[in-house]
Scaffold this active site. Structure first.
Site, mmCIF file in Angstrom:
data_model
loop_
_atom_site.group_PDB
_atom_site.id
_atom_site.type_symbol
_atom_site.label_atom_id
_atom_site.label_comp_id
_atom_site.label_asym_id
_atom_site.label_seq_id
_atom_site.Cartn_x
_atom_site.Cartn_y
_atom_site.Cartn_z
ATOM 1 N N ASP A 69 0.871 -1.196 0.000
ATOM 2 C CA ASP A 69 0.000 0.000 0.000
ATOM 3 C C ASP A 69 0.898 1.235 0.000
ATOM 4 O O ASP A 69 1.013 1.955 0.996
ATOM 5 C CB ASP A 69 -0.954 -0.004 1.197
ATOM 6 C CG ASP A 69 -0.263 -0.093 2.553
ATOM 7 O OD1 ASP A 69 -0.878 0.352 3.553
ATOM 8 O OD2 ASP A 69 0.896 -0.578 2.631
ATOM 9 N N HIS B 51 9.040 0.104 9.008
ATOM 10 C CA HIS B 51 8.267 -1.135 9.156
ATOM 11 C C HIS B 51 8.525 -2.105 7.998
ATOM 12 O O HIS B 51 9.009 -3.217 8.187
ATOM 13 C CB HIS B 51 6.763 -0.807 9.191
ATOM 14 C CG HIS B 51 6.334 0.083 10.304
ATOM 15 N ND1 HIS B 51 6.365 -0.278 11.619
ATOM 16 C CD2 HIS B 51 5.827 1.336 10.276
ATOM 17 C CE1 HIS B 51 5.892 0.699 12.372
ATOM 18 N NE2 HIS B 51 5.565 1.697 11.599
HETATM 19 O O1 RIB Z 1 1.577 -0.759 10.975
HETATM 20 C C1 RIB Z 1 2.555 -0.528 9.990
HETATM 21 C C2 RIB Z 1 2.075 -0.957 8.634
HETATM 22 O O2 RIB Z 1 0.960 -0.186 8.239
HETATM 23 C C3 RIB Z 1 3.129 -0.696 7.528
HETATM 24 O O3 RIB Z 1 3.002 -1.660 6.520
HETATM 25 C C4 RIB Z 1 2.764 0.669 7.001
HETATM 26 O O4 RIB Z 1 3.154 0.882 5.649
HETATM 27 C C5 RIB Z 1 1.263 0.583 7.071
HETATM 28 O O5 RIB Z 1 0.811 -0.121 5.905
HETATM 29 CA CA CA Z 2 2.641 -0.868 4.222
#
Ligand code: RIB
Ligand code: CA
Length: 335
Positions: free
Chosen positions: A12, A258
């Site tokens: 995303d 992340h």
């Molecule tokens: O909680 C972190 C996740 O949520 C990551 O993948 C960030 O890009 C959002 O999609």
């Molecule tokens: Ca993400």
């Protein structure tokens, strides 16, 4: 050298979109700049941004990274059951009105094929059983739709390595219980967890330990044209977070990486310590929506079921940092 691992990244991506997380885009860049991986396609899902913005970001990103022909497939524009509107509104409330999206709707680049993301995932996995790993770094909606389309996807896909939930504790994310990907579509995550597919989970307990600082953004900016652009986006995102979360010191001078940690854990699994666990998520309550419990049998009561995933329980934070900056800037870290 062993053959490169063939992956599809389900994502995303918001890199470059004002007020959207930059981590998916940096994860995609890390994958495309790592010889251990062959990225076969990007499948886009509603999450950080709406799916059509995500497709446009993905198309522009692959061009910037020198892979203009990489397949980009459009996936789910909403969660299986949940309504995105309140979450979008929460983001606008919590982080303030997002600046206007710079790309007008009719200027957006569309997907490279009319095939849906779910159909693409099913077809590629069936054409190459055990040969394709899906790196899932957004809400799990596309993976759930692929399982609905073909339950055999769970056996055909080599492995699903996902950024979701938490295994050892919670760092606050969009809600008290934690990770955005699990929160957006807990029903999809539950389907993936019950699918029987080979699963690895890197939770927010680990991904919030790896950060991009303002100095790291400056190091990116000293790289090539992509690095200069990504460095600017990173600084803008850190500034955005500092304004949006003034009480969270971790966002004063850094943002979380992340999704890049998940890609790094695919190209070098030794960067994390793994443990088998029975992983489940809450889909019944609003208060604990998307809460993920990874039961490793450490509690007094026996786990509610057999292990269904391998979960990251520790991370080599410096090792990840060196790898990330090395690959993104093309210069061995510490130079
Ligand atoms: O909680 C972190 C996740 O949520 C990551 O993948 C960030 O890009 C959002 O999609
Ligand atoms: Ca993400």
């Amino acid at each position: 050298m062993t053959a490169a691992r063939r992956i599809v990244i389900d994502t995303d991506p918001g890199l470059g979109e004002p007020g959207s997380d930059i981590d998916d885009g940096l994860a995609i860049a890390l994958a495309l700049r790592s010889p251990e991986l062959t990225v076969e396609a990007l499948t886009v899902v509603n999450g950080n941004v709406d799916v059509d913005t995500g497709v446009d970001v993905a198309r522009r990103l692959t061009r910037r990274l020198g892979h203009p022909d990489l397949p980009v497939l459009r996936g789910a524009d909403r969660p299986l059951l949940r309504d995105m509107a309140p979450l979008r509104a929460l983001f606008d409330d919590v982080v303030g009105d997002r600046p206007a999206v710079p790309t007008a709707a009719d200027d957006r680049l569309g997907p490279t094929s009319d095939l849906t993301a779910a159909a693409y995932l099913v077809e590629r996995a069936a054409a190459c059983p055990g040969g394709i790993t899906v790196v899932a770094i957004g809400p799990l909606t596309n993976l759930a739709l692929a399982l609905r389309l073909d339950p055999g996807f769970a056996q055909n896909v080599a492995e699903i390595v996902m950024m979701a939930g938490s295994a050892t504790g919670y760092a606050q994310n969009i809600t008290v219980v934690g990770d955005f990907n699990a929160y957006v579509d807990p029903e999809a995550l539950a389907m993936v967890l019950a699918s029987g597919a080979r699963l690895r989970m890197v939770g927010i307990d680990q991904t919030s330990r790896v950060r991009l600082t303002r100095d790291d953004a400056a190091a990116l900016s000293r790289g090539d044209s992509f690095g200069r652009w990504a460095g600017e986006c990173a600084l803008a995102w850190i500034d955005f977070l500092a304004r949006a979360f003034p009480l969270r010191e971790e966002h004063r001078d850094a943002c979380f990486l992340h999704d890049p940690l998940v890609v790094a854990a695919v190209l070098d699994p030794s960067l994390c310590t793994w443990a088998d666990a029975h992983v489940a998520t809450d889909t019944t309550s609003e208060l604990a929506r998307g809460l993920v419990v990874a039961d490793r049998g450490l509690a007094l009561a026996p786990p509610p079921g057999p292990p269904n995933a391998s979960v990251a329980v520790d991370t080599d934070v410096p090792g990840f940092g060196h790898l990330f900056l090395d690959r993104l800037t093309g210069t061995p870290a510490g130079d």
